[in-house]
Write a protein that holds these residues in place. Sequence first.
Motif, PDB file in Angstrom:
ATOM      1  N   TYR A 165      -0.493  -3.516   5.599  1.00  0.00           N
ATOM      2  CA  TYR A 165       0.650  -2.966   4.889  1.00  0.00           C
ATOM      3  C   TYR A 165       0.968  -3.810   3.656  1.00  0.00           C
ATOM      4  CZ  TYR A 165       5.471  -1.777   3.742  1.00  0.00           C
ATOM      5  OH  TYR A 165       6.623  -1.429   3.073  1.00  0.00           O
ATOM      6  N   THR A 166       0.965  -5.132   3.836  1.00  0.00           N
ATOM      7  CA  THR A 166       1.322  -6.018   2.728  1.00  0.00           C
ATOM      8  C   THR A 166       0.311  -5.917   1.599  1.00  0.00           C
ATOM      9  OG1 THR A 166       2.319  -7.546   4.324  1.00  0.00           O
ATOM     10  CG2 THR A 166       1.898  -8.377   2.110  1.00  0.00           C
ATOM     11  N   ARG A 167      -0.976  -5.986   1.929  1.00  0.00           N
ATOM     12  CA  ARG A 167      -1.989  -5.877   0.873  1.00  0.00           C
ATOM     13  C   ARG A 167      -1.872  -4.530   0.157  1.00  0.00           C
ATOM     14  NH1 ARG A 167      -5.584  -9.194   4.357  1.00  0.00           N
ATOM     15  NH2 ARG A 167      -6.122 -11.044   3.117  1.00  0.00           N
ATOM     16  N   SER A 168      -1.626  -3.480   0.906  1.00  0.00           N
ATOM     17  CA  SER A 168      -1.487  -2.160   0.284  1.00  0.00           C
ATOM     18  C   SER A 168      -0.338  -2.142  -0.715  1.00  0.00           C
ATOM     19  CB  SER A 168      -1.251  -1.098   1.363  1.00  0.00           C
ATOM     20  OG  SER A 168      -2.347  -1.012   2.242  1.00  0.00           O
ATOM     21  N   GLN A 169       0.760  -2.843  -0.395  1.00  0.00           N
ATOM     22  CA  GLN A 169       1.898  -2.867  -1.304  1.00  0.00           C
ATOM     23  C   GLN A 169       1.545  -3.507  -2.646  1.00  0.00           C
ATOM     24  OE1 GLN A 169       4.906  -1.199  -0.564  1.00  0.00           O
ATOM     25  NE2 GLN A 169       3.396  -0.544   0.949  1.00  0.00           N
ATOM     26  N   PHE A 170       0.725  -4.535  -2.613  1.00  0.00           N
ATOM     27  CA  PHE A 170       0.293  -5.165  -3.868  1.00  0.00           C
ATOM     28  C   PHE A 170      -0.503  -4.187  -4.724  1.00  0.00           C
ATOM     29  CE2 PHE A 170       1.357  -9.125  -1.758  1.00  0.00           C
ATOM     30  CZ  PHE A 170       1.732  -9.951  -2.807  1.00  0.00           C
ATOM     31  N   THR A 171      -1.409  -3.468  -4.103  1.00  0.00           N
ATOM     32  CA  THR A 171      -2.234  -2.524  -4.844  1.00  0.00           C
ATOM     33  C   THR A 171      -1.402  -1.373  -5.390  1.00  0.00           C
ATOM     34  OG1 THR A 171      -4.200  -3.095  -3.564  1.00  0.00           O
ATOM     35  CG2 THR A 171      -4.202  -0.958  -4.671  1.00  0.00           C
ATOM     36  N   ILE A 172      -0.522  -0.838  -4.565  1.00  0.00           N
ATOM     37  CA  ILE A 172       0.308   0.286  -4.999  1.00  0.00           C
ATOM     38  C   ILE A 172       1.240  -0.132  -6.138  1.00  0.00           C
ATOM     39  CG2 ILE A 172       2.154   1.846  -4.267  1.00  0.00           C
ATOM     40  CD1 ILE A 172       0.783   1.786  -1.452  1.00  0.00           C
ATOM     41  N   ALA A 173       1.890  -1.284  -6.000  1.00  0.00           N
ATOM     42  CA  ALA A 173       2.811  -1.748  -7.044  1.00  0.00           C
ATOM     43  C   ALA A 173       2.067  -2.013  -8.350  1.00  0.00           C
ATOM     44  CB  ALA A 173       3.545  -3.001  -6.581  1.00  0.00           C
ATOM     45  N   SER A 174       0.887  -2.606  -8.256  1.00  0.00           N
ATOM     46  CA  SER A 174       0.100  -2.884  -9.463  1.00  0.00           C
ATOM     47  C   SER A 174      -0.304  -1.602 -10.156  1.00  0.00           C
ATOM     48  CB  SER A 174      -1.143  -3.705  -9.098  1.00  0.00           C
ATOM     49  OG  SER A 174      -0.795  -4.968  -8.585  1.00  0.00           O
TER      50      SER A 174
END
Length: 291
Positions: A165-174
Amino acid sequence: MTDAPTIGPDLARSWLLVNGLHTDRFTHVGQADIVVLDIEDAVAPANKAQARENVVQHLSSGEHHAWVRINGFGTEWWEADLKSLAALPGLEGIFLAMVEGPEHVMRTAAMLPDGTPIVALVETARGITYLPQIAASRHTFRLAFGLGDYRRDTGFDDDPTTLAYTRSQFTIASKAAGLPGAIDGPAVGATGVALADSAGVTSQFGMTGKICLMPEQTPIVNEILAPSINDMSWALDFLKEFNEAGAEIRNGSDLPRLARANKILSLAQAFGLTPPDGYHHFPAPSDTYHC
């Protein structure tokens, strides 16, 4: 494979942290795309002034260039770090530790020359909740995941499923903010297959850079986070077939495949990569598979 050109920070795969106390390591950096001299987490409080001075001396002439990881906003060293580093001709950018909101990036940018790139290193649960706002700040150049401190803050295990979930948030926000791909945290002490597996997880979650802690890690990270020989061969074959068919979109799968092929070859060119002559690829897993 040809010698890779200089890689800019927007595409950089391996971000090598070098302890600011160890001046003998400043130029022994393996194949790192980006060197980050570290005066934050790698340095004990009593030694931070000396580490900062070492970095100032190294970058002051303009002969050497590097990024610097500075101490987080609100710490007793943040302002002194910026005042010492801001005018250095060798400073390429700032890795800002412990970012927990866009104001941390904004206040840091205000003390630097215009246009100095800032990587926002997000390392806490609070920071994760503000990722979209941090990414949307006009002063944020790229996001990075401070994996070790985040796990200490949350109690999460290092298992990829736990951190999905956390890694996905970085990709989505970027992606939403139009930033380059996020930079993943390091695989502490890992080499060989373990490091390749860790970098593979980075790639699977759409992150395009990875923090490295040893020069020996950089070539493996660079290889895993670059287009593979199979990717490049598939892209060349697809474009050849597409162009021979008139270069017209024929069905719903052509657009994503065309975008994927162009992205692969653009990255390969940037990294100085070409597939060996006569290499035959295996087919892509599906028509909607994206690099």
